[in-house]
Design an enzyme around this catalytic site. Sequence first.
Site, mmCIF file in Angstrom:
data_model
loop_
_atom_site.group_PDB
_atom_site.id
_atom_site.type_symbol
_atom_site.label_atom_id
_atom_site.label_comp_id
_atom_site.label_asym_id
_atom_site.label_seq_id
_atom_site.Cartn_x
_atom_site.Cartn_y
_atom_site.Cartn_z
ATOM 1 C CG ASP A 138 -1.778 1.120 1.118
ATOM 2 O OD1 ASP A 138 -2.487 1.154 0.173
ATOM 3 O OD2 ASP A 138 -1.935 1.933 2.291
ATOM 4 C CB THR A 193 -2.294 5.410 -1.840
ATOM 5 O OG1 THR A 193 -2.243 3.839 -1.483
ATOM 6 C CG2 THR A 193 -3.333 5.657 -0.902
ATOM 7 C CB THR A 194 0.870 2.892 -5.438
ATOM 8 O OG1 THR A 194 0.428 2.170 -4.469
ATOM 9 C CG2 THR A 194 2.485 2.595 -5.782
ATOM 10 C CG ASP A 208 -6.491 -0.045 0.087
ATOM 11 O OD1 ASP A 208 -6.284 0.531 0.975
ATOM 12 O OD2 ASP A 208 -5.406 -0.188 -0.878
HETATM 13 P P1 ADP Z 1 -2.938 1.589 -5.711
HETATM 14 O O1 ADP Z 1 -2.035 1.714 -4.084
HETATM 15 O O2 ADP Z 1 -2.595 2.907 -6.211
HETATM 16 O O3 ADP Z 1 -4.316 1.153 -5.557
HETATM 17 P P2 ADP Z 1 -2.269 -0.811 -6.777
HETATM 18 O O4 ADP Z 1 -1.082 -1.580 -6.745
HETATM 19 O O5 ADP Z 1 -3.466 -1.327 -6.014
HETATM 20 O O6 ADP Z 1 -2.079 0.516 -6.254
HETATM 21 O O7 ADP Z 1 -2.713 -0.717 -8.553
HETATM 22 C C1 ADP Z 1 -3.693 -0.332 -8.981
HETATM 23 C C2 ADP Z 1 -3.655 -0.325 -10.368
HETATM 24 O O8 ADP Z 1 -3.529 -1.728 -10.743
HETATM 25 C C3 ADP Z 1 -4.652 0.449 -11.087
HETATM 26 O O9 ADP Z 1 -4.380 1.284 -12.250
HETATM 27 C C4 ADP Z 1 -5.634 -0.818 -11.648
HETATM 28 O O10 ADP Z 1 -6.241 -0.469 -12.639
HETATM 29 C C5 ADP Z 1 -4.550 -1.911 -11.738
HETATM 30 N N1 ADP Z 1 -4.923 -3.093 -11.982
HETATM 31 C C6 ADP Z 1 -5.642 -3.712 -10.741
HETATM 32 N N2 ADP Z 1 -5.916 -5.113 -11.039
HETATM 33 C C7 ADP Z 1 -5.808 -5.304 -12.223
HETATM 34 C C8 ADP Z 1 -5.653 -6.402 -13.334
HETATM 35 N N3 ADP Z 1 -6.230 -7.326 -12.901
HETATM 36 N N4 ADP Z 1 -5.158 -6.128 -14.461
HETATM 37 C C9 ADP Z 1 -4.665 -5.120 -14.809
HETATM 38 N N5 ADP Z 1 -4.383 -4.125 -14.144
HETATM 39 C C10 ADP Z 1 -5.195 -4.048 -12.833
HETATM 40 MG MG MG Z 2 -5.052 -0.670 -4.895
#
Ligand code: ADP
Ligand code: MG
Length: 556
Positions: A92, A125-126, A423
């Site tokens: 996160d 948040t990332t 989240d």
């Molecule tokens: P954050 O902390 O910003 O939420 P994450 O590590 O959760 O970061 O990544 C979020 C990103 O990953 C988003 O841009 C989302 O659209 C993408 N994402 C999540 N699941 C998938 C998936 N199954 N395939 C492709 N992209 C994905």
């Molecule tokens: Mg996320």
Amino acid sequence: QTLLQSYHSFTPSDSLDQSIHANTPRDKTSDTMTATQSNEKSFKDKEKPSQIRSSNMIAAKAVSDSIRTSLGPKGMDKMIQSANGDVTITNDGATILKQMQVTHPAAKMLVELSKAQDIEAGDGTTTVVVIAGSLLDASQKLLLKGLHPTRISDAFQSAAKACADILESMAIPVDMKDTEALTRVASTSLNSKVVTQHSPLLAPIAVNAVLKVRDQNYVDLRDIKIIKKLGGTLDDTATIDGLVLPQRFANDFGAKKVEKARIGLIQFCVSPPKTDMDNQVIVSDYTQMDRILREERAYILNIVKQMKKAGCNVLLIQKSILRDALNDLALHFLAKAKIAVIRDVEREDIEFVCKSLGCRPIASLDHFTADALSSAELVEEIPGAKFVKISGITGPAANKTVNILIRGSNKLILEEAERSLHDALCVIRCLVLKPALIAGGGSPEIELSLRLSELSRSLVGLDAVCYRAFAEALEVVPFTLAENAGLNPISTVTELRQKHANGEKNTGINVRLGMVTNMLDENVVQPLQVTLSAITLASETVRSILKIDDIISTVR
Ligand code: ADP
Ligand code: MG
């Protein structure tokens, strides 16, 4: 450390060095000298603002680069060790940044940015920090071209506004009764976490929890309590009906459970009263001594009798800081009266307990009447698990809360599971506030980038340049997703760009198959609010970093 080092290697002048490290102790004379020197310099030195700006950007970008590898479902986790030896494993963004000991003031702004996104949307948040880093990169290039920072800042503002409009037009409305759609959103959020293989179990739990505590368009996540218990696996995670208290019974009242419970929650103490001030009473006479003891017994007995008369058989006592909420004599009498006692209910838990039981805390003995109590079928201590469970709570105001019990084999997993669940709860809350979805997997960012560069062609002058730079900067999200998934980022992003140019709006990066496909078919959907606030907040932070031209430290 590495941050500072990377920052050092880029600091071009001495004066800059001083302004950052003004809090390092130096001897007085040289201090005053350098201060006046740098003062004179700051008026003469035309270079300084741009040096400060560039050092700010480098520091902030270093932060952003450090968490880039955590983005997306194939993103990596970080293991963070704090000064006292505690270890955290997390994916996160907000948590990683919070734990990092960032010292540079501009880098701290990105930490704050991540926190802001956490409050605003709870997820992304990332993403928000990665976008900010990329926007900083873009603005650095624009500055090198000779554009004025204010000009860039204004153009970025209107570009972010245009992005918001485009995103709104892309949004897919969602019906709050459609729990399947909601579950898909929760799964997407859980996809990028350690607990991803448990998302079929956790996503519905999150959806049901939020829908239960939802009040029209308002969700208070404090009404959802996550209880972590070591032991078992994440598969044993479940919602528990009723109320779970992390305490055990404080007295032995002759049984292990109470059926047909009448529960009272008190905020007063069942122990001899004390004076407000510290004082001493010296008793020299035996008969007086005897009298004190007698009075104490009578005083406590009176309280217990009144409780019994009201029909109470389970007593919850708020933790007291001024004196013992309960003494041994009281415990003894309460056990005799067959009243089960649960002591030390935390002050901040009181509201939650009240909402679960549908009662109000009782602040004085006079108010301890039968109608102030609440009813439950069963109050029992779960064997081995060290907590008390109250189930079958009845009453019109009761059961307004949700308890989620997470089980896990170690503390690190438990904590990360809690964060991931948080989240997921947040994204569902986002949908309650604003029921609109967009596809994920980098598709909104590519679409925005495309539409923004189209828009830039209708503009003339510097704004057009800035819009184009903003558009390119947004491509960092699909680029990083591809990179982290082990795909070739350049060819993937160009393929995406081409598909979007052909009107395939929802095409994104399919990490599962390692290619570019429609994200709606892949069930990768996220709330509009997450992307919207990520872009707005990131551009806002970048604009404020751009506008800083000096760092003045008041710490000596
Ligand atoms: P954050 O902390 O910003 O939420 P994450 O590590 O959760 O970061 O990544 C979020 C990103 O990953 C988003 O841009 C989302 O659209 C993408 N994402 C999540 N699941 C998938 C998936 N199954 N395939 C492709 N992209 C994905
Ligand atoms: Mg996320």
